[in-house]
Write a protein that holds these residues in place. Structure first.
Motif, PDB file in Angstrom:
ATOM      1  N   PHE A 196       0.738  -1.244  -0.082  1.00  9.99           N
ATOM      2  CA  PHE A 196       0.207   0.039   0.100  1.00  9.99           C
ATOM      3  C   PHE A 196       1.002   1.167   0.015  1.00  9.99           C
ATOM      4  O   PHE A 196       0.785   2.263  -0.495  1.00  9.99           O
ATOM      5  CB  PHE A 196      -0.994  -0.132   1.203  1.00  9.99           C
ATOM      6  CG  PHE A 196      -1.872  -1.082   1.315  1.00  9.99           C
ATOM      7  CD1 PHE A 196      -2.489  -1.660   0.022  1.00  9.99           C
ATOM      8  CD2 PHE A 196      -2.220  -1.839   2.526  1.00  9.99           C
ATOM      9  CE1 PHE A 196      -3.262  -2.551   0.167  1.00  9.99           C
ATOM     10  CE2 PHE A 196      -3.209  -2.780   2.501  1.00  9.99           C
ATOM     11  CZ  PHE A 196      -3.664  -3.254   1.391  1.00  9.99           C
ATOM     12  N   GLU A 197       1.965   1.241   0.693  1.00  4.44           N
ATOM     13  CA  GLU A 197       2.777   2.548   0.994  1.00  4.44           C
ATOM     14  C   GLU A 197       3.328   2.802  -0.139  1.00  4.44           C
ATOM     15  O   GLU A 197       3.424   4.034  -0.682  1.00  4.44           O
ATOM     16  CB  GLU A 197       3.799   2.234   2.172  1.00  4.44           C
ATOM     17  CG  GLU A 197       4.737   3.315   2.249  1.00  4.44           C
ATOM     18  CD  GLU A 197       5.737   2.841   3.276  1.00  4.44           C
ATOM     19  OE1 GLU A 197       6.623   3.492   3.384  1.00  4.44           O
ATOM     20  OE2 GLU A 197       5.639   1.826   4.130  1.00  4.44           O
ATOM     21  N   ASN A 200       0.684   3.835  -3.165  1.00  7.16           N
ATOM     22  CA  ASN A 200       0.260   5.419  -2.797  1.00  7.16           C
ATOM     23  C   ASN A 200       1.386   6.387  -3.128  1.00  7.16           C
ATOM     24  O   ASN A 200       1.019   7.406  -3.611  1.00  7.16           O
ATOM     25  CB  ASN A 200       0.043   5.340  -1.188  1.00  7.16           C
ATOM     26  CG  ASN A 200      -1.416   4.812  -0.872  1.00  7.16           C
ATOM     27  OD1 ASN A 200      -2.034   4.202  -1.716  1.00  7.16           O
ATOM     28  ND2 ASN A 200      -1.428   4.461   0.416  1.00  7.16           N
ATOM     29  N   SER A 265      -7.618   2.120  -1.481  1.00  9.54           N
ATOM     30  CA  SER A 265      -7.024   2.653  -3.053  1.00  9.54           C
ATOM     31  C   SER A 265      -7.041   4.350  -3.141  1.00  9.54           C
ATOM     32  O   SER A 265      -7.125   4.513  -4.390  1.00  9.54           O
ATOM     33  CB  SER A 265      -7.492   1.603  -4.070  1.00  9.54           C
ATOM     34  OG  SER A 265      -7.462   0.341  -3.558  1.00  9.54           O
ATOM     35  N   ASN A 266      -7.570   4.945  -2.286  1.00 12.15           N
ATOM     36  CA  ASN A 266      -7.984   6.261  -2.472  1.00 12.15           C
ATOM     37  C   ASN A 266      -6.808   7.019  -3.305  1.00 12.15           C
ATOM     38  O   ASN A 266      -7.004   7.831  -4.043  1.00 12.15           O
ATOM     39  CB  ASN A 266      -8.189   7.217  -1.350  1.00 12.15           C
ATOM     40  CG  ASN A 266      -7.107   7.394  -0.141  1.00 12.15           C
ATOM     41  OD1 ASN A 266      -6.306   8.102  -0.376  1.00 12.15           O
ATOM     42  ND2 ASN A 266      -6.739   6.111   0.742  1.00 12.15           N
ATOM     43  N   ALA A 267      -5.594   6.554  -3.093  1.00 13.43           N
ATOM     44  CA  ALA A 267      -4.363   7.354  -3.613  1.00 13.43           C
ATOM     45  C   ALA A 267      -4.682   7.267  -5.394  1.00 13.43           C
ATOM     46  O   ALA A 267      -4.257   8.063  -6.215  1.00 13.43           O
ATOM     47  CB  ALA A 267      -3.147   7.067  -3.322  1.00 13.43           C
ATOM     48  N   THR A 481      -5.862   8.507   6.617  1.00 14.09           N
ATOM     49  CA  THR A 481      -5.928   7.284   5.541  1.00 14.09           C
ATOM     50  C   THR A 481      -6.834   7.675   4.726  1.00 14.09           C
ATOM     51  O   THR A 481      -6.643   7.290   3.418  1.00 14.09           O
ATOM     52  CB  THR A 481      -6.364   6.052   6.428  1.00 14.09           C
ATOM     53  OG1 THR A 481      -7.722   6.174   7.027  1.00 14.09           O
ATOM     54  CG2 THR A 481      -5.467   5.336   7.057  1.00 14.09           C
TER      55      THR A 481
END
Length: 618
Positions: A196-197, A200, A265-267, A481
């Motif tokens: 995730f990191e 993003n 997954s907003n990024a 987040t």
């Protein structure tokens, strides 16, 4: 503690499945205790995060290196942060209450121990999904949830309808899973990582095309798990499973996995406006479709299933709005987990007292016969319609206001959905608990035992106060987040949209009361109303799948099979025939006569000589 959260229910599931009948007497107690312990661990982690500075509210735990090939490395790791810990509390908290309820509901089932093993397996898989620190480990939990869901939906496989429903849920979800798989493959190609990191951090460098593709692939996966249009057809059939399954999987946890995926997954969606708009459109369509179906069903569980589709649609709509709606999506997800689990278990209590009859036309007057079930169900009803200061009043109304800020059209459609929700839920209440008694012969309604009613009471309390407790706080909590922007959401703050929403809800309640306060037919009459007819047939979702997907797919498969048989296999058979014929012709030269061999040798020497002579000339 993070990995113990998962290991305990997973180990208990293995014990119950491997030890077999030896655990029949106490297996259900072990399974319930396992989830309760996970809940306690979740609370401890939550308190730990709550006491940490905002920038340090993330616990990363690497278990082992899972995959290492070339420059790609995937660690089997977990991440407990502001977003995942809320899911942990919902899954294990509501899950514990549903396990307790199931002790009474499944008391006379010969396979109760296996049922509880599957419940524990589901809890473990769902925890893997929300605690993963990368998309590949998330996918492992995603598939585990799909397996456990199949096992639980088709638990009563002796019923053909249950077996068919389990298969349908499994197959439709495979379509969605293909989308998530494609998203993961693309992430590997674009970022070289699926953490995730890393995703993003690298999202901002994606080209619009690749960002859109990843966003759409993720949305396809979310549509499968969360029963969103056009992959919603499995959810209503899934009501064939035991009622606790509906409460756990199809109200409080599994169907929320798609919302979690989009918010996590907003990024990606922040740099993919086309995919973001697709999420909003899909959510809006589904919230209206689910509400439409809910107005037309007489099966109490299918009314609630249509309602689940609709409420998840609200969450997807909010998740697609970006930072302004992301925390509201999670807020409504949590409150929905309380009041919808409450109502599903309440429906199970009604069925328990009505000899497993699910037809609301055979109910009526149950408010006096089942007082605890009625009162607790009523709390869920008030919450879902958004009665002032109940849980749904805060969470859903915030989504409607955010929708208006995004688009007037989307806001109006969300508002219409709220009115329809008030109508069909009032219809359910009137047909079930009020009016004349329409009980079938030999049915004697009675209240459920305490092991079933105590979870109802606790969930009813959460349905009333859950929104009040989390209002405002949840925005600040999720800000790292979701990037939630400031939004007025105080207790006594009524906006113009809020007042309009209350008025629309009041109209829906009034219509439901007026139309269903009188006598209700015990047999469903034919209808010429195309809207009602479409709702009764699930908006023809199965027919669309049949003619748009299944038949063309079968025709294509049959065509490919014919081509394979006639052309591919024909070419292979033809070459074999040619070789065999040539061999048959050549074997005639092998006749055993020395004069024939001598003639062939002389001819060969002659040919060789001619070739050499021609070579000399060249």
């Amino acid at each position: 503690m993070v990995w113990l959260l998962i290991a305990i229910p997973l180990a208990c599931s293995a014990i119950l499945l491997l030890a077999g009948k030896a655990t029949d007497a106490w297996g259900h107690l072990l399974a319930t205790a396992a989830v309760a312990v996970s809940f306690v661990l979740g609370v401890v982690l939550f308190v730990q995060l709550l006491g940490s500075p905002a920038e340090a509210r993330s616990i990363n735990t690497g278990v082992y290196e899972w995959i290492a090939t070339g420059s790609w490395k995937v660690e089997f790791g977990f991440q407990a942060d502001q977003l995942s810990i809320l899911f942990v509390l919902l899954i294990t908290g509501v899950g514990t209450l549903i396990h307790i309820y199931s002790i009474g509901y499944m008391a006379h089932d010969d396979r109760r121990r296996r049922f509880f093993a599957y419940l524990n397996l589901f809890i473990a898989a769902m925890l893997i999904l929300v605690l993963a620190d990368n998309y590949l480990v998330l996918f492992l939990g995603w598939e585990g949830v799909g397996l456990a869901s199949y096992l639980l939906i088709s638990f009563w496989a002796h019923k053909p309808s249950a077996s068919k429903a389990g298969n349908k849920a499994f197959i439709v979800n495979r379509v969605g899973d293909l989308g998530l798989s494609m998203a993961i493959f693309t992430m590997f190609a674009q970022f070289g990582s699926v953490r995730f990191e890393d995703v993003n951090a690298g999202a901002g460098e994606l080209t619009p095309l690749w960002a859109t593709l990843i966003g759409v692939f993720l949305l396809i996966g979310a549509c499968g798990k969360s029963a969103q249009f056009p992959l919603q057809s499995w959810l209503l059939d899934a009501m064939e499973g035991p009622t606790p399954v509906s409460a756990l999987i199809h109200a409080a946890t599994m169907v929320t996995a798609g919302v979690y995926l989009v918010v996590r997954s907003n990024a990606i969606y922040a740099v993919a406006p086309i995919a973001q708009t697709a999420v909003v459109v899909i959510g809006t369509i589904t919230l209206l479709f689910g509400a439409w179906i809910g107005t037309s069903k007489d099966d109490i569980k299918k009314v609630l299933a249509g309602s689940t589709m609709s409420q998840i649609g609200y969450m997807m709509l909010a998740a697609g709005l970006g930072p302004i709606g992301a925390s509201f999506a999670i807020f409504h997800l949590l409150t929905h987990g309380f009041f919808k689990a409450n109502m599903f278990l309440g429906a199970g209590s009604v069925m328990h007292g009505m000899n497993d009859d699910v037809d609301m036309r055979h109910y009526g007057g149950l408010a006096k016969a089942m007082k605890v079930t009625f009162l607790t169900f009523a709390m869920g009803y008030l919450a879902i319609i958004g009665f002032p200061f109940t849980a749904g009043f805060f969470s859903k109304d915030h989504i409607i206001e955010a929708a208006f800020e995004h688009s007037t059209l989307i806001g109006v459609l969300a508002l219409v959905g709220a009115g329809i929700t008030a109508f069909y839920m009032t219809r359910l209440m009137m047909m079930t608990f009020f009016g004349s008694q329409r009980w079938q012969k030999g049915v004697h309604p009675h209240e459920s035992p305490a092991v079933m009613t105590v979870p109802l009471i606790l969930l009813a309390i959460a349905s009333i106060i859950g929104g009040l407790v989390m209002n405002n706080w949840i925005q600040e909590w999720l800000e790292p987040t979701t990037g939630q922007v400031a939004h007025e959401a105080s207790l006594l703050h009524f906006t113009t949209i809020g007042w309009i929403t209350l008025a629309v809800v009041a109209v829906g309640v009034a219509l439901g009361w007026i139309l269903y306060r009188g006598e209700t037919a015990t047999v469903q009459p034919p209808t010429r109303n195309p809207l009602v007819y479409a709702g009764r047939n699930d908006l023809f979702g199965d027919a669309v799948n049949e003619y748009a997907v299944i038949r063309p797919t079968l025709a294509t498969a049959e065509g490919l099979a014919t081509f394979d048989h006639a052309v591919v296999d024909g070419a292979a058979r033809g070459s074999a025939t040619v070789a065999s014929g040539l061999g048959q012709w050549l074997r005639k030269a092998e006749n055993g006569y020395s004069r024939t061999y001598g003639l062939v040798l002389a001819a060969g020497l002659l040919v060789l000589g001619v070739v050499m002579w021609l070579g000399q000339l060249g």
